[in-house]
Design an enzyme around this catalytic site. Sequence first.
Site, mmCIF file in Angstrom:
data_model
loop_
_atom_site.group_PDB
_atom_site.id
_atom_site.type_symbol
_atom_site.label_atom_id
_atom_site.label_comp_id
_atom_site.label_asym_id
_atom_site.label_seq_id
_atom_site.Cartn_x
_atom_site.Cartn_y
_atom_site.Cartn_z
ATOM 1 N N TYR A 1 -20.482 -2.728 12.888
ATOM 2 C CA TYR A 1 -20.565 -3.171 14.121
ATOM 3 C C TYR A 1 -19.719 -2.108 15.288
ATOM 4 O O TYR A 1 -18.352 -1.829 14.675
ATOM 5 C CB TYR A 1 -19.867 -4.567 14.216
ATOM 6 C CG TYR A 1 -20.591 -5.615 13.637
ATOM 7 C CD1 TYR A 1 -21.565 -6.315 14.565
ATOM 8 C CD2 TYR A 1 -20.531 -5.981 12.404
ATOM 9 C CE1 TYR A 1 -22.286 -7.361 13.733
ATOM 10 C CE2 TYR A 1 -21.435 -7.040 11.695
ATOM 11 C CZ TYR A 1 -22.177 -7.752 12.658
ATOM 12 O OH TYR A 1 -23.017 -8.797 12.041
ATOM 13 N N ALA A 2 -20.278 -1.640 16.326
ATOM 14 C CA ALA A 2 -19.761 -0.874 17.237
ATOM 15 C C ALA A 2 -18.762 -1.696 17.994
ATOM 16 O O ALA A 2 -19.185 -2.829 18.108
ATOM 17 C CB ALA A 2 -20.890 -0.296 18.012
ATOM 18 N N THR B 1 0.881 -1.214 0.123
ATOM 19 C CA THR B 1 0.034 0.031 0.094
ATOM 20 C C THR B 1 0.816 1.342 0.110
ATOM 21 O O THR B 1 1.753 1.551 0.882
ATOM 22 C CB THR B 1 -0.797 -0.134 1.291
ATOM 23 O OG1 THR B 1 -1.576 -1.181 1.196
ATOM 24 C CG2 THR B 1 -1.626 1.104 1.336
ATOM 25 N N GLU C 1 -6.792 -9.428 7.181
ATOM 26 C CA GLU C 1 -6.367 -10.473 7.905
ATOM 27 C C GLU C 1 -7.207 -11.316 8.706
ATOM 28 O O GLU C 1 -8.454 -11.040 9.061
ATOM 29 C CB GLU C 1 -5.562 -9.860 9.124
ATOM 30 C CG GLU C 1 -4.304 -9.065 8.444
ATOM 31 C CD GLU C 1 -3.484 -8.326 9.378
ATOM 32 O OE1 GLU C 1 -3.253 -9.006 10.633
ATOM 33 O OE2 GLU C 1 -2.882 -7.234 9.454
ATOM 34 N N GLU D 1 -3.246 -4.881 -2.581
ATOM 35 C CA GLU D 1 -3.883 -5.952 -2.088
ATOM 36 C C GLU D 1 -5.151 -5.439 -1.458
ATOM 37 O O GLU D 1 -5.384 -4.174 -0.891
ATOM 38 C CB GLU D 1 -3.003 -6.587 -1.363
ATOM 39 C CG GLU D 1 -2.395 -5.679 -0.199
ATOM 40 C CD GLU D 1 -3.237 -5.601 1.102
ATOM 41 O OE1 GLU D 1 -4.173 -6.526 1.333
ATOM 42 O OE2 GLU D 1 -2.943 -4.712 1.751
ATOM 43 N N PHE D 2 -6.358 -6.229 -1.422
ATOM 44 C CA PHE D 2 -7.503 -6.197 -0.698
ATOM 45 C C PHE D 2 -7.904 -7.378 0.308
ATOM 46 O O PHE D 2 -8.812 -8.132 -0.010
ATOM 47 C CB PHE D 2 -8.666 -5.729 -1.604
ATOM 48 C CG PHE D 2 -8.252 -4.525 -2.508
ATOM 49 C CD1 PHE D 2 -8.762 -3.360 -1.931
ATOM 50 C CD2 PHE D 2 -8.199 -4.762 -3.598
ATOM 51 C CE1 PHE D 2 -8.807 -2.233 -2.546
ATOM 52 C CE2 PHE D 2 -7.829 -3.371 -4.425
ATOM 53 C CZ PHE D 2 -8.437 -2.433 -3.860
ATOM 54 N N CYS E 1 -3.536 -1.954 8.445
ATOM 55 C CA CYS E 1 -3.970 -1.076 7.616
ATOM 56 C C CYS E 1 -4.668 0.358 7.970
ATOM 57 O O CYS E 1 -4.391 1.381 7.473
ATOM 58 C CB CYS E 1 -5.112 -1.901 6.466
ATOM 59 S SG CYS E 1 -3.904 -3.447 5.953
ATOM 60 N N ARG F 1 -0.530 -5.218 15.971
ATOM 61 C CA ARG F 1 -0.285 -3.970 15.679
ATOM 62 C C ARG F 1 -1.498 -2.892 15.840
ATOM 63 O O ARG F 1 -2.623 -3.112 15.374
ATOM 64 C CB ARG F 1 0.112 -3.735 13.989
ATOM 65 C CG ARG F 1 1.598 -4.190 13.997
ATOM 66 C CD ARG F 1 1.924 -4.349 12.303
ATOM 67 N NE ARG F 1 1.305 -5.413 11.825
ATOM 68 C CZ ARG F 1 1.352 -5.779 10.581
ATOM 69 N NH1 ARG F 1 2.176 -5.032 9.675
ATOM 70 N NH2 ARG F 1 1.001 -6.813 9.858
#
Length: 480
Positions: A261-262, A121, A158, A154-155, A270, A338
């Site tokens: 979603y909260a 990216t 994980e 890339e899309f 990313c 991360r």
Amino acid sequence: MKITIIGTGYVGLVTGACLAELGNDVVCLDLDEAKIALLNGGGMPIHEPGLAEIVERNRDAGRLRFCTDVAAAVEHGDLQFIAVGTPSDEDGAADLRHVLAAARAIGRHMRGFKVVVDKSTVPVGTGERVAAALREELDRRASDAAFSVVSNPEFLKEGAAVEDFMRPDRIVIGCDGTPDGARARELLRTLYKPFNRNHERTHWMDVRSAEFTKYAANAMLATRISLMNEFANLADCVGVDIEAVRRGIGSDPRIGASFLYAGAGYGGSCFPKDVRALARTAGRFGQELLILRAVEAVNQHQQQLLGRKILVRYGDDLDGMHFAVWGLAFKPNTDDMREAPARVLLRQLLRAGATVAVHDPVAMAEAARTLALDLHADELARIRFAAAPLDALAGADALAIVTEWKAFRSPDFGKIKAALKQPVIFDGRNLFEPEAMDAYGFEYHGIGRGSRLAKDAPSGAPRAPARQAVSHHAVSLMRA
């Protein structure tokens, strides 16, 4: 086809393994000798469902190899995929040192035509910088070898990266309009042909547009998350169940159900860095992306929300208190720590004086390594790494859930209640239903579920002053 992948992180390893699975001859290059030795010895440096099996199968078949030999790796591939890290530097911009170093390495060793594919990216304009680095190295050795730089972002999610690669909903490729660019386009068309048998999934565009597309996609998704978290925090103030709201608005086809979603905020490799990098790019051109600045501010405060709920419930001094934490990785099905929200929560609890027992199904080793960098020695000493979820509960004053692992969704609530000193759960991912928790006899605090803490505020008074401050902070950022 002969392919070289430079970098064996999430993107590089998944890309290399999946392309080998399609029958290509793939060499993965990394300068980390320990990582390459691990891969050649049958180990895996990351946890990603299904990846180990694909790597083993293709390594055994001879279609996938791992090496540290730069010259041999560059010689091998007609397609050279750059899949190295682009972390944020101090001002939020993407750090391109590894990308440009990879480009220079290719330029130093290439002899024939190469297609250099930016898989990492990277900000808009990176393709031109990669081309300049290649050209400089070729000029230095008076080589007339031709090349084309392509953007193929890339899309991959994980935790579902193999599935995403093998069944993509779209393939974005940016090429230039030169004869070498046309040659690159045909090679990539051939490479990705297996994914386009039923219908065309490839979106062809210029290099800069492809680079921008990746950032725009992640920024859009991060915005949805932060907006829903803002809604959830208001829902806590006014006694609304955000899960009912999510289902109501998600049924609108113009909105859709994904990323609504909260929770305890987003993390990972990313969204945080890509939001920052896109805002930094805008700043270089005198533009201010006000919404993205607010998105980042909201997320930073949302990662502190679970800890703030605990501090509101028990007070700022947690000395002598003990908490259980389920979930450390930033999301399920990965060991990636991360910018994980759990790191923020643990700092809050430990610095307030508490002790903590933690459990994660796969991220324990990575969490121990990461937390050793985050925390002072005395803080680290107050963490116990529990081998099982129930083991983490023993003697805890409350349970906090940070990552929505499937193993946490249907626990034995009787055993949880028996293990805890007090039947209190702070659910950062809304895994459970408040009514069911009441029936089991738990004091339950979700995100945007009509918070018990909010309901305890005096009638007519602002019910969530901490959250109100967050909103004012985000607004002030937008107005600054």
